[in-house]
Design an enzyme around this catalytic site. Structure first.
Site, PDB file in Angstrom:
ATOM      1  CE1 TYR A 214       1.507 -10.593   8.731  1.00  0.00           C
ATOM      2  CE2 TYR A 214       0.194 -12.030  10.127  1.00  0.00           C
ATOM      3  CZ  TYR A 214       1.253 -11.843   9.258  1.00  0.00           C
ATOM      4  OH  TYR A 214       2.055 -12.896   8.913  1.00  0.00           O
ATOM      5  N   GLY A 215      -1.956  -8.240   6.881  1.00  0.00           N
ATOM      6  CA  GLY A 215      -1.300  -7.781   5.659  1.00  0.00           C
ATOM      7  C   GLY A 215      -2.252  -7.540   4.511  1.00  0.00           C
ATOM      8  CB  THR A 216      -2.134  -8.703   0.993  1.00  0.00           C
ATOM      9  OG1 THR A 216      -2.153 -10.128   1.174  1.00  0.00           O
ATOM     10  CG2 THR A 216      -0.701  -8.225   0.846  1.00  0.00           C
TER      11      THR A 216
ATOM     12  CD  GLU B 294      -3.855  13.485  17.233  1.00  0.00           C
ATOM     13  OE1 GLU B 294      -4.003  13.224  18.448  1.00  0.00           O
ATOM     14  OE2 GLU B 294      -4.706  14.114  16.579  1.00  0.00           O
TER      15      GLU B 294
END
Length: 290
Positions: free
Chosen positions: A7-9, A213
């Site tokens: 979910y990150g780097t 949106e």
């Protein structure tokens, strides 16, 4: 092979994505339950929580890859001073659910600033005070008339060309609260989607696109890997947050999509859109006559 949710780097285009170069990406669009935080150190941390979502990517990788991830996350099995703990939890994709490993914060001081929308890449993008972002438009946002009527055409002048998004299909999985008819979505289930690629000022996201949106409730901003001018690049787009059974769009909405596509997208792809919408209309008529 081992399933891991990142979910990150470790996500595509991020600083440590190279550690997954030998892994297989199962899903770009997936999520798990949890809360996401900015640690202040250039990477995020997640903690388990039942009713919130953290967005990321799902990979199948080897034991050797997993060992490298453990080292990156400061995790040792049975360790008492781990930076992160490796757990197993359900991950939700467009094709269903699976169980995968993921890393959650072991130290409370990592949980500094809550990331409300649960997406590290979006959070990082919006922190920038200036600059531009590639935007992949695949539905009614391709229509210059609609953009002009909204008074924002000047932001959409820098169209770079047509982008190709593989492993996705154009669907109509959102029922509008106004007319209960379908609105466009991309679903990660195979196939391909064509769309226009714009280079937009980042501020246009919050000034216009998020409102249009209905983000993040109706649609959420996300990132996809597209091909344009023989290059693969990361682009921002929008997907339906809570997908429902497909429903045919209203005629005016269909016209906006086709008007935006004409002269840009391939003839075969435009024909494919028309045929799909017609099939949804026929299906509705058939159900109504039963």
């Amino acid at each position: 092979m081992i399933n891991v949710f990142v979910y990150g780097t470790l996500r595509k285009g991020e600083a440590n994505a190279k550690l997954l170069k030998s892994a297989t990406c199962i899903a770009e669009q997936c999520w798990t339950n949890g809360l996401l935080y900015d640690t202040g150190y250039g990477y995020p941390a997640m903690k388990q929580a039942p009713f919130s979502r953290v967005f990321g990517e799902l990979y199948a990788l080897s034991e050797a890859d997993l060992t490298r991830l453990d080292q990156l996350e400061g995790y040792t099995e049975g360790g008492t001073n781990n930076l992160y703990e490796r757990i197993e939890q359900t991950v939700y994709t467009d094709k269903g659910t699976t169980i995968a490993y993921m890393y959650v914060a072991s130290k409370a001081d990592l949980l500094q600033r809550k990331i409300l929308n649960g997406d590290w890449k979006e959070h990082n993008l919006l922190l920038k005070q200036s600059g531009t972002v590639l935007y992949f438009a695949y539905g009614s946002c391709m229509d210059q008339k609609r953009i002009g009527d909204a008074g924002v055409a000047h932001h959409f002048r820098n169209m770079l060309g047509v982008g190709l998004l593989t492993n996705y299909t154009l669907r109509f999985t959102r029922k509008s609260t106004k007319d209960r008819m379908g609105r466009a979505d991309i679903v990660e289930e195979g196939g391909y989607v064509e769309g226009k690629v714009y280079n937009l000022p980042i501020r246009v996201l919050e000034e216009y696109l998020y409102g249009r949106e209905g983000a993040p409730k109706a649609y959420r901003p996300t990132f996809v890997e597209i091909e344009i001018n023989v290059k693969k690049v990361q682009a921002l787009t929008f997907v339906v947050t809570k997908k429902e059974e497909e429903t045919a769009p209203p005629q005016w909405y269909k016209e906006e999509i086709l008007r935006g596509a004409e002269g840009y997208l391939t003839v075969d792809y435009i024909s494919k859109i028309q045929n799909h919408i017609n099939s949804l209309k026929k299906s509705k008529l058939k159900i109504g006559g039963m």
